[in-house]
Scaffold this active site. Sequence first.
Site, PDB file in Angstrom:
ATOM      1  N   GLU A 100      21.449 -51.726 -38.264  1.00  0.00           N
ATOM      2  CA  GLU A 100      22.713 -52.267 -37.747  1.00  0.00           C
ATOM      3  C   GLU A 100      22.329 -53.440 -36.853  1.00  0.00           C
ATOM      4  O   GLU A 100      21.912 -53.247 -35.708  1.00  0.00           O
ATOM      5  CB  GLU A 100      23.462 -51.195 -36.942  1.00  0.00           C
TER       6      GLU A 100
ATOM      7  N   CYS B  24      27.913 -57.029 -30.907  1.00  0.00           N
ATOM      8  CA  CYS B  24      27.475 -57.485 -32.234  1.00  0.00           C
ATOM      9  C   CYS B  24      28.651 -58.018 -33.023  1.00  0.00           C
ATOM     10  O   CYS B  24      28.535 -59.004 -33.738  1.00  0.00           O
ATOM     11  CB  CYS B  24      26.785 -56.349 -32.980  1.00  0.00           C
TER      12      CYS B  24
END
Length: 464
Positions: A230, A264
């Site tokens: 991720e 993110c």
Amino acid sequence: MAYKTTNPYTGVVEKEFPTATTAEIAADLDTAHEAFLAWSELPVEKRTAVLDKAAQILRENAHEYATILTTEMGKTITEAEGEVALSADILSYYVDHAAEFLKPRPLPTDASEGEVVLTKHPQGILFCVEPWNFPYYQLARVAAPQLSAGNVLIVKHASNVPQAAVAFEELLLKAGAPKGVYTNVFASHEASEQIISDTRVRGVALTGSEAAGAVIAGLAGKYLKKSTMELGGADAFIVLEDADLPATAKMAAIGRNWNAGQVCCSSKRFIVVDSVYDEFLDLYKKEVAKLHPGDPMDPSTTFAPMHDAASVADLHKQVEKAVAAGAKVEDLALDAPVPEQGAFFAPQLLTDIAPENPATQEEFFGPVGQLYRVKDEEEAIKVANASPFGLGGSVFTTDEERGKKVAARLDTGMVYINHPTWVKADIPFGGVKNSGYGHELIDLGFNEFLNIKVVDVTDVHSAF
Ligand code: NAP
């Protein structure tokens, strides 16, 4: 990298922790393996009872847990309390769903006798490497599915959030997890190979930067371990000419600046159709001007410091590089100047970014937005996809069907219509391209590290 808490607002080093030795890590691996042998045999309800209790403890002590986050990485106390609540929700989600996710799945077969089923089995120890920007939420995202499924975890958290790392381990112990089911290790980067090469470690999950992902995915490949990555993102925020502009600008200011821009899936690139560009820019500035910088422990603060001074300096350098390549930079006013103390970076906006500007290929992990003027929807999609990242993105339009059509053409793992990429316990998370691979949350994340076994009891004698 030494494990220590340096308060981003005061600059004070509050606590330090020694890095784990090779022998300590070897002992942790032994303990985790022993724990796995018992934990994986427990009925799923016994495992989820631990998660249930952990969720309850988090909810009952939300402010205390949140204070650790604000102290260690600087997010506002309000956002920290939101993260604690979200982490509890993720634990509860698997309390409610793990048994159902573990059920065998019968396969349709044309065999006249017998059956074929897929059964699900935990495999052993997983090694998790996690970032500081959501110190509990990131842990909950792997711990809840994997512990409920019967795996056990060895977790290397980021070196600047050691107290959050310890708090989460202690939370699970308090909730009744046997020792070794969830182990925090203050491991050096080099220790990753010791852990990943151990045959009892069956999978590797990393959330972090592309650079760390490449190293850890490389080790996972070397030792043939399943991995999920991720990684970073540069989410597009597409504004079409029929968008509700005041609502869109409000979402843009939140999407780019919450958690001091260190998310993110922040809205990092505003891609705005020419006919509404000037109005959007004006409204965006007005929305940013409502943000209030200050002590992150003060509930009235809505704009936090970054997590450390080095990141502030790096972000300034990144902006300078973009400007050297022709971009213009605009300082954005908040409702007050950022405090003199603390790792603050006052929000900025880059404009006039040419396609060859390195900024188009980079993640700005802080409150620096990029603004692109495009002719129409077609060009917006082209600019959105001209990124090495493929995490999330959003489309703003009053025509939801149109939004869905644009969403289908964006090369990312997640697209949201009329709001920035967000995080919820019951929505999976994951990207494509340099944003990584694999999923976390719901059954997708649950299944990532299970052995999904074919059991075939079809009577085939008549066929031979
Ligand atoms: P980072 O430097 O990659 O750190 C993340 C974790 O990886 C930390 O625990 C770090 O440990 C560890 N690490 C770094 N290099 C390593 C190596 N060579 N060997 C072993 N471990 C290593 O990332 P960051 O700058 O802290 O976090 C921000 C990045 O994470 C951004 O790119 C952001 O977009 C991404 N992120 C992605 C998601 C997602 O779900 N896709 C979510 C959150 C953040 P140390 O602290 O000890 O260096």
